[in-house]
Write a protein that holds these residues in place. Structure first.
Motif, PDB file in Angstrom:
ATOM      1  N   SER A 190       0.784  -1.121   0.024  1.00  0.00           N
ATOM      2  CA  SER A 190       0.062  -0.034  -0.189  1.00  0.00           C
ATOM      3  C   SER A 190       0.989   1.429  -0.076  1.00  0.00           C
ATOM      4  N   TYR A 191       2.187   1.149   0.425  1.00  0.00           N
ATOM      5  CA  TYR A 191       3.111   2.176   0.340  1.00  0.00           C
ATOM      6  C   TYR A 191       3.906   2.550  -0.788  1.00  0.00           C
ATOM      7  N   GLY A 192       3.433   1.700  -1.984  1.00  0.00           N
ATOM      8  CA  GLY A 192       4.340   1.522  -3.265  1.00  0.00           C
ATOM      9  C   GLY A 192       5.564   0.467  -3.346  1.00  0.00           C
ATOM     10  N   TYR A 193       5.798  -0.253  -2.076  1.00  0.00           N
ATOM     11  CA  TYR A 193       6.971  -0.983  -2.288  1.00  0.00           C
ATOM     12  C   TYR A 193       6.532  -2.230  -3.184  1.00  0.00           C
ATOM     13  N   GLU A 194       7.602  -2.883  -3.768  1.00  0.00           N
ATOM     14  CA  GLU A 194       7.404  -4.259  -4.299  1.00  0.00           C
ATOM     15  C   GLU A 194       8.054  -5.198  -3.548  1.00  0.00           C
TER      16      GLU A 194
END
Length: 250
Positions: free
Chosen positions: A245-249
Motif C-alpha cells: 500500500s506504500y508503493g513497495y514491491e
C-alpha cells in the motif's frame, strides 16, 4: 467472642492471577520505512500482544551504532549490502537475512503541478535547491546521485543539492519549502495507489541500482523469541498488504 473478618479485597487479589507482561523487540528501521512499520507494529501488537520499539534513521548510521554495541535486536535496512556486511562479520543470527521490500525512488515537490510525470523539471534546472539524503549513509540518497549521473545532470545540479542526514530529513526540507523539490522514497508520499500530496515523478527503476531492502535478526536478538516472531510477521500476509500500500514491491 469476636469474629475475624478477612478483607474482601485481599481475597479477590489472591484469586486473580496477574496477566503476563507484554514482551518487546527493539528494531532499527531505515527512515523510508517509518510509516509502514508503524502500521505493521500496531497489527503485530493486536495479534501477538507484544510490542515493537522502533528507532528510525539512516542505514549507514545504524550500521555504525550496531557495531558500537547499540541494543537493537532486529535491523530493517534500506539496502541489501549493509545487512550482507553484518552477516559476513557474524553480527547476525545465521540464516535470518531476507529481502522484505524493494523500494522505489520519487522526485517530489510539495507544490501541486511543479514536478511533471517524466521528470523534465530536472533538465529545465529552473530551481534553487534540490534535496537528497546523504548518499554516503542513505541508500535512497545514493540512488538519487545515480539518477543524476544517468541523466548527465550531476555537474549542473550538484551546486544546488541540499543533503539531509536521512531520507526523512530530505523529505522535511521539501515539505517545509527549503527546497523546491527533491528525491524521496515513494513510500513517504504514496498511499493506497496514489500520490498523497504535491506532485511527483516516480523514477524508472533502470535509472538506478535496485533498492533491495533486507532485514536481519541481530546478534543481540538471538535469545529474544519476539525478534523472530516479528521477522516472521513481517514475511506474512498482513504485513504484505501494508508494504504494498506504500508503493513497495515484494
Amino acid at each position: 467472642m469476636k469474629t475475624r473478618v478477612i478483607p474482601f479485597a485481599l481475597s479477590v487479589l489472591a484469586a486473580i492471577a496477574s496477566p503476563a507482561m507484554a514482551a518487546e523487540v527493539h528494531v532499527a528501521v531505515a527512515a523510508n520505512f517509518t510509516a509502514p512499520v508503524q502500521a505493521i507494529a500496531v497489527e503485530f501488537e493486536k495479534d501477538t500482544g507484544n510490542k515493537v520499539v522502533a528507532s528510525f534513521g539512516a542505514t549507514g548510521q545504524f550500521y555504525a551504532q550496531i557495531k558500537n554495541g547499540a541494543p537493537f535486536e532486529v535491523f530493517l535496512a534500506a539496502d541489501d549490502t549493509t545487512p550482507a556486511k553484518l552477516e559476513a562479520e557474524k553480527a547476525i543470527v545465521p540464516g535470518s537475512r531476507f529481502t522484505y521490500a524493494t523500494g522505489k525512488l520519487a522526485l517530489w515537490s510539495a507544490k501541486a503541478g511543479y514536478v511533471d510525470d517524466k521528470g523534465e523539471v530536472l533538465k529545465k534546472n529552473d530551481f534553487s535547491h534540490l534535496s537528497i539524503a546523504n548518499p554516503k549513509t542513505a541508500p535512497y540518497g545514493l540512488a538519487a546521485t545515480q539518477v543524476l549521473a544517468k541523466l548527465n545532470l550531476t555537474q549542473a545540479i550538484t551546486p544546488k543539492i541540499v543533503e539531509g542526514q536521512n531520507i526523512s530529513q530530505a523529505h522535511q526540507f521539501i515539505s517545509s519549502g527549503n527546497a523546491e523539490l527533491g528525491f524521496v522514497a515513494l513510500s513517504q508520499i504514496y498511499k493506497d495507489g496514489k500520490i498523497s500530496s504535491g506532485s511527483a515523478w516516480i523514477v524508472p527503476s533502470e535509472l538506478h541500482e535496485p533498492i533491495k531492502q533486507d532485514a536481519v535478526i541481530l546478534e543481540k536478538g538471538k535469545d529474544n523469541p519476539v525478534a523472530k516472531q516479528f521477522v516472521d510477521y513481517l514475511k506474512g500476509p498482513k504485513a504484505a498488504v501494508v508494504i504494498k500500500s506504500y508503493g513497495y514491491e515484494l
